[in-house]
Design a protein around this motif. Structure first.
Motif, PDB file in Angstrom:
ATOM      1  N   ASP A  29       0.820  -1.213   0.000  1.00 14.62           N
ATOM      2  CA  ASP A  29       0.000   0.000   0.000  1.00 14.62           C
ATOM      3  C   ASP A  29       0.855   1.266   0.000  1.00 14.62           C
ATOM      4  O   ASP A  29       0.446   2.306  -0.495  1.00 14.62           O
ATOM      5  CB  ASP A  29      -0.919   0.027   1.234  1.00 14.62           C
ATOM      6  CG  ASP A  29      -1.917  -1.116   1.202  1.00 14.62           C
ATOM      7  OD1 ASP A  29      -2.084  -1.721   0.129  1.00 14.62           O
ATOM      8  OD2 ASP A  29      -2.525  -1.394   2.254  1.00 14.62           O
ATOM      9  N   VAL A  33       0.692   5.653  -1.572  1.00 13.58           N
ATOM     10  CA  VAL A  33       0.195   6.661  -0.623  1.00 13.58           C
ATOM     11  C   VAL A  33       0.151   8.064  -1.204  1.00 13.58           C
ATOM     12  O   VAL A  33      -0.753   8.835  -0.903  1.00 13.58           O
ATOM     13  CB  VAL A  33       1.011   6.730   0.697  1.00 13.58           C
ATOM     14  CG1 VAL A  33       0.614   5.630   1.634  1.00 13.58           C
ATOM     15  CG2 VAL A  33       2.493   6.779   0.432  1.00 13.58           C
ATOM     16  N   GLU A  38      -2.924   9.900   0.793  1.00 18.60           N
ATOM     17  CA  GLU A  38      -3.247   9.401   2.131  1.00 18.60           C
ATOM     18  C   GLU A  38      -2.312   9.929   3.215  1.00 18.60           C
ATOM     19  O   GLU A  38      -2.499   9.635   4.383  1.00 18.60           O
ATOM     20  CB  GLU A  38      -3.203   7.861   2.122  1.00 18.60           C
ATOM     21  CG  GLU A  38      -4.342   7.247   1.325  1.00 18.60           C
ATOM     22  CD  GLU A  38      -4.133   5.780   1.012  1.00 18.60           C
ATOM     23  OE1 GLU A  38      -4.960   5.212   0.267  1.00 18.60           O
ATOM     24  OE2 GLU A  38      -3.145   5.193   1.481  1.00 18.60           O
ATOM     25  N   TRP A  63      -0.153   8.719   8.303  1.00 18.63           N
ATOM     26  CA  TRP A  63      -0.722   7.971   7.181  1.00 18.63           C
ATOM     27  C   TRP A  63      -2.156   7.592   7.513  1.00 18.63           C
ATOM     28  O   TRP A  63      -2.395   6.816   8.435  1.00 18.63           O
ATOM     29  CB  TRP A  63       0.120   6.724   6.898  1.00 18.63           C
ATOM     30  CG  TRP A  63      -0.373   5.880   5.743  1.00 18.63           C
ATOM     31  CD1 TRP A  63      -1.372   6.180   4.853  1.00 18.63           C
ATOM     32  CD2 TRP A  63       0.123   4.604   5.361  1.00 18.63           C
ATOM     33  NE1 TRP A  63      -1.523   5.162   3.934  1.00 18.63           N
ATOM     34  CE2 TRP A  63      -0.617   4.183   4.226  1.00 18.63           C
ATOM     35  CE3 TRP A  63       1.121   3.769   5.858  1.00 18.63           C
ATOM     36  CZ2 TRP A  63      -0.394   2.966   3.589  1.00 18.63           C
ATOM     37  CZ3 TRP A  63       1.356   2.543   5.237  1.00 18.63           C
ATOM     38  CH2 TRP A  63       0.606   2.154   4.097  1.00 18.63           C
ATOM     39  N   HIS A  65      -4.716   5.481   6.450  1.00 18.26           N
ATOM     40  CA  HIS A  65      -4.935   4.295   5.624  1.00 18.26           C
ATOM     41  C   HIS A  65      -6.436   4.048   5.500  1.00 18.26           C
ATOM     42  O   HIS A  65      -7.157   4.094   6.498  1.00 18.26           O
ATOM     43  CB  HIS A  65      -4.241   3.089   6.281  1.00 18.26           C
ATOM     44  CG  HIS A  65      -4.166   1.879   5.411  1.00 18.26           C
ATOM     45  ND1 HIS A  65      -5.259   1.072   5.180  1.00 18.26           N
ATOM     46  CD2 HIS A  65      -3.136   1.323   4.728  1.00 18.26           C
ATOM     47  CE1 HIS A  65      -4.891   0.073   4.382  1.00 18.26           C
ATOM     48  NE2 HIS A  65      -3.613   0.202   4.093  1.00 18.26           N
TER      49      HIS A  65
END
Ligand code: C2E
Ligand code: CA
Ligand code: CA
Ligand code: CA
Length: 277
Positions: A29, A33, A38, A63, A65
């Motif tokens: 992931d 970002v 994010e 972050w 998420h």
């Protein structure tokens, strides 16, 4: 199962498998970002211990998420450092923090310095100095309002190269802070050779400063040494009035910590700037 240490083997368990999978998926992931927007930058004030004025701020990544919620940089920065993700993430924080600082200055707030954490891997990029120069040019932030926070691990690598890069940054009028001071392995003789403006006492020494005589002695020594080397000294993780008073007695210059404020989103930081002076 053997004790940890010795042969250093641990029993394999399903929960470890799960942890590993979690990490692997986080790592995947991480690559998106920036594209997915994010990442957020929070700011924590750095305060003059005597006047309680805000003298600067540290940019700290967050972050958000989509599934896991807020993830601490203590978790994802080490993951990003294992591959080149840290390079683009690092550049993004640098640009965001410089841009934000310039905006606050344009809005008329008393100019303060923004501190940005720099990973060893970023620092070692051959174009690092040029990249910083480019970001300053693009954001039009005066270099004297940018501080780069490096750690002692930088000294483990090629010392002469490190000195050269630090001197170039100093020539550009950028400030340098030695972060987490006292937790790494750098020799004190390097400290003098590096162009350090600010020494940050790691919060592990500050935490028990009131109850643990050894920690108190270490903190006092770092402050005295920083003062005599003409560096400013910042204590991290100051959570109580007692810690603040002790550090003030020892002639520490700046403090950062929950007692004054945790890291906050830029909107909230701006409210503090408005009230500060
Ligand atoms: P750090 O550079 O040592 O940052 C200080 C950490 O202490 C921050 O944790 C901050 O939120 C926390 N802190 C501040 N005041 C207090 C307090 O009074 N008590 C306690 N217990 N903690 C306090 P955070 O934000 O979780 O960041 C963790 C680490 O992640 C940072 O440690 C830094 O090494 C790394 N990091 C964060 N943002 C960046 C970034 O943009 N780039 C890089 N390379 N590393 C980053
Ligand atoms: Ca830091
Ligand atoms: Ca630190
Ligand atoms: Ca730390």
């Amino acid at each position: 199962v053997k004790e940890k240490g010795g042969n250093n083997y641990q029993l394999y368990t399903p929960s470890m498998n799960e942890k590993l999978r979690e990490q692997l998926s986080l790592e995947k992931d991480l690559h998106n970002v920036l594209e997915n927007q994010e990442l957020l930058v929070y700011y924590q004030p750095k305060v003059d211990i005597n006047t309680e004025n805000i003298m600067g701020m540290e940019a700290l990544l967050r972050w958000k998420h989509p599934q896991e919620g807020m993830i601490s940089p203590a978790i994802f920065i080490p993951l990003a450092e294992e591959n080149d993700c840290i390079l683009k993430i690092g550049e993004w924080v640098l640009r965001t923090a410089c841009h934000q600082n310039k905006q606050w200055q344009d809005a008329g707030y008393e100019p303060v310095c923004v501190a940005v954490n720099i990973s060893v891997r970023q620092f070692q990029q051959p174009n690092f100095v040029e990249l910083v120069a480019k970001v300053l040019e693009e954001t039009e932030l005066n270099p004297k309002y940018l501080e780069l926070e490096i750690t002692e691990s930088i000294a483990v690598e090629d010392i002469n190269y490190t000195i050269e890069v630090l001197n170039k940054l100093k020539d550009m009028k950028i400030k340098i802070a030695m972060d987490d001071f006292g937790t790494g392995y750098s020799s004190l003789s390097y400290l003098k050779k590096f162009a350090i403006d600010n020494l940050k006492i790691d919060q592990s020494f500050v935490r028990d400063i009131i109850s643990d005589q050894n920690d108190a002695a270490i903190a006092a020594t770092i402050i005295a040494m920083g003062n005599s080397l003409n560096m400013k000294v910042t204590a991290e993780g100051v959570e109580t009035k007692e810690q603040w008073d002790f550090l003030k007695d020892q002639k520490c210059d700046y403090v950062q910590g929950y007692l004054f404020s945790p890291p906050v989103p830029s909107m909230e930081f701006e409210k503090m700037l408005r009230k500060s002076r």
